[in-house]
Design a protein around this motif. Structure first.
Motif, PDB file in Angstrom:
ATOM      1  N   GLU A  17       0.842  -1.201   0.000  1.00 45.52           N
ATOM      2  CA  GLU A  17       0.000   0.000   0.000  1.00 45.52           C
ATOM      3  C   GLU A  17       0.876   1.251   0.000  1.00 45.52           C
ATOM      4  N   ARG A  18       1.915   1.256   0.824  1.00 43.27           N
ATOM      5  CA  ARG A  18       2.840   2.405   0.875  1.00 43.27           C
ATOM      6  C   ARG A  18       3.493   2.613  -0.488  1.00 43.27           C
ATOM      7  N   ALA A  26      11.193  -7.360  -3.514  1.00 42.47           N
ATOM      8  CA  ALA A  26      10.282  -7.255  -2.366  1.00 42.47           C
ATOM      9  C   ALA A  26       9.220  -6.181  -2.597  1.00 42.47           C
ATOM     10  N   GLU A  27       9.588  -5.086  -3.244  1.00 39.38           N
ATOM     11  CA  GLU A  27       8.609  -4.037  -3.541  1.00 39.38           C
ATOM     12  C   GLU A  27       7.564  -4.549  -4.530  1.00 39.38           C
ATOM     13  N   SER A  28       8.014  -5.252  -5.557  1.00 44.29           N
ATOM     14  CA  SER A  28       7.084  -5.807  -6.544  1.00 44.29           C
ATOM     15  C   SER A  28       6.125  -6.800  -5.898  1.00 44.29           C
ATOM     16  N   ARG A  29       6.665  -7.667  -5.037  1.00 39.13           N
ATOM     17  CA  ARG A  29       5.830  -8.671  -4.365  1.00 39.13           C
ATOM     18  C   ARG A  29       4.842  -8.005  -3.410  1.00 39.13           C
ATOM     19  N   SER A  30       5.291  -6.995  -2.696  1.00 35.40           N
ATOM     20  CA  SER A  30       4.399  -6.275  -1.782  1.00 35.40           C
ATOM     21  C   SER A  30       3.275  -5.583  -2.539  1.00 35.40           C
ATOM     22  N   TYR A  40       2.035  -6.456  -5.433  1.00 33.72           N
ATOM     23  CA  TYR A  40       1.141  -7.522  -5.883  1.00 33.72           C
ATOM     24  C   TYR A  40       0.191  -7.935  -4.760  1.00 33.72           C
ATOM     25  N   GLN A  41       0.747  -8.178  -3.577  1.00 36.92           N
ATOM     26  CA  GLN A  41      -0.084  -8.623  -2.451  1.00 36.92           C
ATOM     27  C   GLN A  41      -1.103  -7.557  -2.053  1.00 36.92           C
ATOM     28  N   TYR A  42      -0.701  -6.299  -2.105  1.00 41.21           N
ATOM     29  CA  TYR A  42      -1.641  -5.217  -1.787  1.00 41.21           C
ATOM     30  C   TYR A  42      -2.782  -5.183  -2.804  1.00 41.21           C
ATOM     31  N   ILE A  43      -2.438  -5.219  -4.087  1.00 41.26           N
ATOM     32  CA  ILE A  43      -3.480  -5.160  -5.118  1.00 41.26           C
ATOM     33  C   ILE A  43      -4.423  -6.349  -4.977  1.00 41.26           C
TER      34      ILE A  43
END
Length: 157
Positions: free
Chosen positions: A30-31, A114-118, A120-123
């Motif tokens: 989200e951030r 890690a940013e890409s994975r985060s 993805y998980q947020y979306i």
């Protein structure tokens, strides 16, 4: 000695920031979506609400087009994009993705894993994907939706 202390402090700050960003989580996603500007275009009403995220519309694309010499582009529904991909596919997608103006797609290539994975998980956490955004229009076609004109009075050479 003072200069050495500044260099060490700067290295510590950079390493600390990288370590914090390396945490894969919905909250970090989200951030990243906020500081990365994803909502600016991909969430209808985000800018008009002064940056308030409406979970019902967050990252579902935008019916407002971006019109210029390239035609008219629309910010796609990112929920639909991630719905069709695994997390690993999303990570690879962000490394190679390209899009038309005004999307700064090249910035996505700088995300670390890690940013890409985060992101993805947020979306994914936002829920039901919804409907696609309008299709891109070629030059010379007038959009049937609201649109912003991105045409400088004098085109660069």
């Amino acid at each position: 000695m003072f200069r050495t202390a500044l260099i060490i402090a700067a290295a510590t700050i950079s390493t600390g920031a990288i370590a914090q960003d390396a945490e894969v989580s919905v909250a970090n996603g989200e951030r990243i979506s906020i500081i990365g500007g994803c909502h600016d275009c991909h969430s209808a009403g985000y800018s008009e609400s002064n940056g308030k995220i409406d979970p019902a519309t967050a990252l579902k694309g935008n019916p407002v087009g971006y019109n210029g010499p390239w035609g008219t582009n629309y910010a796609v529904n990112l929920r639909l994009v991630v719905a069709k991909q695994s997390e690993d596919e999303w990570v690879q997608y962000l490394k190679t993705f390209q899009a038309g103006p005004p999307m700064p797609w090249f910035n996505l290539h700088a995300f670390h894993e890690a940013e890409s994975r985060s992101l993805y998980q947020y979306i994914k956490s936002l829920g039901e994907p919804g409907d696609p955004a309008p299709e891109r229009l070629p030059p010379g076609q007038t959009p049937k939706t609201p649109y912003l004109v991105f045409a400088p009075p004098m085109m660069p050479k």
